[in-house]
Structures are given as structure tokens and as C-alpha cells.
Design a protein around this motif. Structure first.
Motif, PDB file in Angstrom:
ATOM      1  N   SER A 150       1.162  -1.496  -0.294  1.00 46.65           N
ATOM      2  CA  SER A 150      -0.183   0.212   0.234  1.00 46.65           C
ATOM      3  C   SER A 150       1.184   0.883   0.028  1.00 46.65           C
ATOM      4  O   SER A 150       2.134   1.263   0.162  1.00 46.65           O
ATOM      5  N   THR A 151      -0.061   2.693  -0.574  1.00 46.99           N
ATOM      6  CA  THR A 151       0.792   3.625  -0.506  1.00 46.99           C
ATOM      7  C   THR A 151      -0.256   4.680  -1.076  1.00 46.99           C
ATOM      8  O   THR A 151      -1.301   4.189  -0.593  1.00 46.99           O
ATOM      9  N   LEU A 152       0.253   5.951  -0.841  1.00 49.06           N
ATOM     10  CA  LEU A 152      -0.723   6.738   0.086  1.00 49.06           C
ATOM     11  C   LEU A 152      -0.001   7.987  -1.265  1.00 49.06           C
ATOM     12  O   LEU A 152       1.209   8.233  -1.883  1.00 49.06           O
ATOM     13  N   PRO A 174      -1.538   2.636   4.312  1.00 41.59           N
ATOM     14  CA  PRO A 174      -2.547   1.919   5.384  1.00 41.59           C
ATOM     15  C   PRO A 174      -1.760  -0.061   5.792  1.00 41.59           C
ATOM     16  O   PRO A 174      -1.598  -0.127   4.730  1.00 41.59           O
ATOM     17  N   VAL A 175      -2.114  -0.710   6.817  1.00 41.10           N
ATOM     18  CA  VAL A 175      -1.779  -1.795   6.706  1.00 41.10           C
ATOM     19  C   VAL A 175      -3.049  -2.776   7.098  1.00 41.10           C
ATOM     20  O   VAL A 175      -3.952  -2.218   7.854  1.00 41.10           O
ATOM     21  N   ILE A 176      -2.856  -3.487   6.833  1.00 42.85           N
ATOM     22  CA  ILE A 176      -3.412  -4.396   6.738  1.00 42.85           C
ATOM     23  C   ILE A 176      -4.089  -4.944   8.441  1.00 42.85           C
ATOM     24  O   ILE A 176      -2.948  -6.052   9.164  1.00 42.85           O
ATOM     25  N   ALA A 177      -5.215  -4.615   9.079  1.00 41.47           N
ATOM     26  CA  ALA A 177      -5.837  -6.049  10.545  1.00 41.47           C
ATOM     27  C   ALA A 177      -5.532  -6.717  10.158  1.00 41.47           C
ATOM     28  O   ALA A 177      -5.872  -7.416   9.032  1.00 41.47           O
ATOM     29  N   TYR A 224       6.773   6.065  -0.267  1.00 43.82           N
ATOM     30  CA  TYR A 224       6.508   5.916   0.775  1.00 43.82           C
ATOM     31  C   TYR A 224       5.304   4.361   0.531  1.00 43.82           C
ATOM     32  O   TYR A 224       4.919   4.814  -0.059  1.00 43.82           O
ATOM     33  N   TRP A 225       5.824   3.269   1.518  1.00 43.01           N
ATOM     34  CA  TRP A 225       4.636   2.261   1.207  1.00 43.01           C
ATOM     35  C   TRP A 225       4.729   1.396   2.606  1.00 43.01           C
ATOM     36  O   TRP A 225       5.864   1.062   3.313  1.00 43.01           O
ATOM     37  N   ALA A 226       4.147   0.523   2.445  1.00 44.35           N
ATOM     38  CA  ALA A 226       3.542  -0.938   3.261  1.00 44.35           C
ATOM     39  C   ALA A 226       3.584  -2.044   2.726  1.00 44.35           C
ATOM     40  O   ALA A 226       3.001  -1.762   1.635  1.00 44.35           O
ATOM     41  N   ASP A 277      -1.357  11.804  -2.623  1.00 48.72           N
ATOM     42  CA  ASP A 277      -2.807  13.018  -2.688  1.00 48.72           C
ATOM     43  C   ASP A 277      -3.406  12.402  -1.717  1.00 48.72           C
ATOM     44  O   ASP A 277      -4.830  12.224  -2.752  1.00 48.72           O
ATOM     45  N   GLY A 278      -3.302  11.720  -0.757  1.00 49.18           N
ATOM     46  CA  GLY A 278      -4.046  11.068  -0.021  1.00 49.18           C
ATOM     47  C   GLY A 278      -4.859  10.227   0.075  1.00 49.18           C
ATOM     48  O   GLY A 278      -6.080   9.861   0.787  1.00 49.18           O
ATOM     49  N   VAL A 279      -4.502   9.479  -1.488  1.00 48.48           N
ATOM     50  CA  VAL A 279      -5.883   8.508  -1.864  1.00 48.48           C
ATOM     51  C   VAL A 279      -4.926   6.790  -1.434  1.00 48.48           C
ATOM     52  O   VAL A 279      -3.759   7.287  -1.820  1.00 48.48           O
ATOM     53  N   ALA A 280      -5.343   6.263  -0.932  1.00 42.77           N
ATOM     54  CA  ALA A 280      -4.528   5.415  -0.637  1.00 42.77           C
ATOM     55  C   ALA A 280      -4.966   4.369  -1.703  1.00 42.77           C
ATOM     56  O   ALA A 280      -5.536   4.344  -2.137  1.00 42.77           O
ATOM     57  N   HIS A 281      -4.069   3.793  -2.043  1.00 39.70           N
ATOM     58  CA  HIS A 281      -3.388   2.827  -3.552  1.00 39.70           C
ATOM     59  C   HIS A 281      -2.998   1.832  -2.786  1.00 39.70           C
ATOM     60  O   HIS A 281      -2.009   1.092  -1.599  1.00 39.70           O
ATOM     61  N   ALA A 282      -3.350   0.193  -3.428  1.00 39.04           N
ATOM     62  CA  ALA A 282      -2.733  -0.788  -3.287  1.00 39.04           C
ATOM     63  C   ALA A 282      -2.565  -2.190  -3.810  1.00 39.04           C
ATOM     64  O   ALA A 282      -3.549  -1.976  -5.255  1.00 39.04           O
TER      65      ALA A 282
END
Length: 172
Positions: free
Chosen positions: A30-32, A116-119, A74-76, A34-39
Motif C-alpha cells: 500500500s501507499t498514499l 494502510p496496514v492490513i489488520a 513511502y509504502w507498506a 495525494d491522500g488517496v490510498a493505493h494497494a
């Protein structure tokens, strides 16, 4: 030893079948932007270095995640458990509505990047892009690990991909 042949092209279908025999873990990157989450769902991921801590993921140049992750820097990644196959399939589908793709999905913002990190994932890692390399139709994105965490994997298996199918690697 004979010299290797040159000029021959391996047929893509045969290549996919051969490398598909390598079992790989499944994660959501995932990354952001412009404030929008991509995955996206990925399985081309590995650790690179312990000092400094580096990992890499390969991102298809033809997907919208490619530009988003390169723009953000940045990414997760969230390593999926066997019971999260539905999430793997969801984020593997192209054309998802960016504004609603996380609806009903438990996430938390990563503490360092906000990505975002997946719960419920087995583990998660936040990164800052360290370097990128051309890799044919993909970009190899190397990330410096900024933070990480893990869930309670006791008894939970990992979700893997082998021979074009999701499978469970039993937990211990």
C-alpha cells in the motif's frame, strides 16, 4: 562447456509456468498518493539486507500502483495469513474504485508513513524507497525499513501462491 545460445526468447506462458512452481508468500502493498490510498497484491517480495534493513518488491509498470508508489516514496506491506485469501483476490483485481477499495477492510495507518496496514496480517513493514531498478516490465523497488510489527501467528498459517493457486502453509 558450450557457449549459451543467444537471441532465443522464452515463451511467456512457459516462463510463468516454470516460475509458478516457486511457492511465494502473499502480501498487500500500500501507499498514499495525494491522500488517496493505493494497494495491490504482490508475491515478488524478499529481504535484501539486515544492515541497513532493506526489502524489495517488484511492481508492474502497467498498473496504477506503479506511479503512485514511485511518486509517494513511502509504502507498506502486510503479509497475509491463510484466512485472508479474499483480501488477496480483492487487491489483485484491476480497475477497483480507489475511493472504496478499502471499504469493509480493517486497516490502521502505519506509524511512520500513514500507509494502510492490513489488520490481522501476520506481519507488516513500512518502508521509504531506497532505490529503484529497471526490471523489464516491472520496476524493482528497494525499501529501507522504517518500522514493522507482527500479529499473533500462533496456529495461523500463511497464505502462499503456488502453481497459479492460493494455498495455505500451515502454522505452528
Amino acid at each position: 562447456m558450450p557457449a549459451p545460445e543467444t537471441g532465443g526468447i522464452v515463451p511467456p506462458g512457459e516462463f510463468r509456468a516454470a516460475v509458478g512452481q516457486f511457492a511465494a508468500g502473499i502480501l498487500i502493498m500500500s501507499t498514499l498518493q495525494d491522500g488517496v490510498a493505493h494497494a495491490m497484491t504482490a508475491n515478488a517480495f524478499t529481504s535484501v539486507s539486515l544492515d541497513p534493513p532493506l526489502v524489495l518488491v517488484c511492481v508492474d509498470k502497467g498498473v496504477r500502483m506503479h506511479d503512485a508508489v514511485l511518486d509517494c516514496g513511502y509504502w507498506a506491506v502486510s503479509v497475509l495469513a491463510a484466512d485472508q485469501q479474499e483480501l488477496a483476490a480483492r487487491f489483485a483485481r484491476s480497475g477497483r474504485d480507489l475511493r472504496t477499495q478499502f471499504d469493509g477492510v480493517g486497516t490502521e495507518p502505519g506509524p511512520k508513513t500513514g500507509c494502510p496496514v492490513i489488520a490481522g496480517s501476520l506481519s507488516w513493514i513500512e518502508c521509504r524507497t531506497w532505490a529503484t531498478y529497471e526490471g523489464g516490465d516491472h520496476t524493482i523497488v528497494v525499501g529501507e525499513v522504517l518500522s514493522l510489527g507482527h500479529g499473533e501467528p500462533v496456529g495461523r498459517g500463511a497464505l502462499i501462491h503456488h502453481a497459479s493457486h492460493y494455498r495455505e502453509l500451515p502454522g505452528g
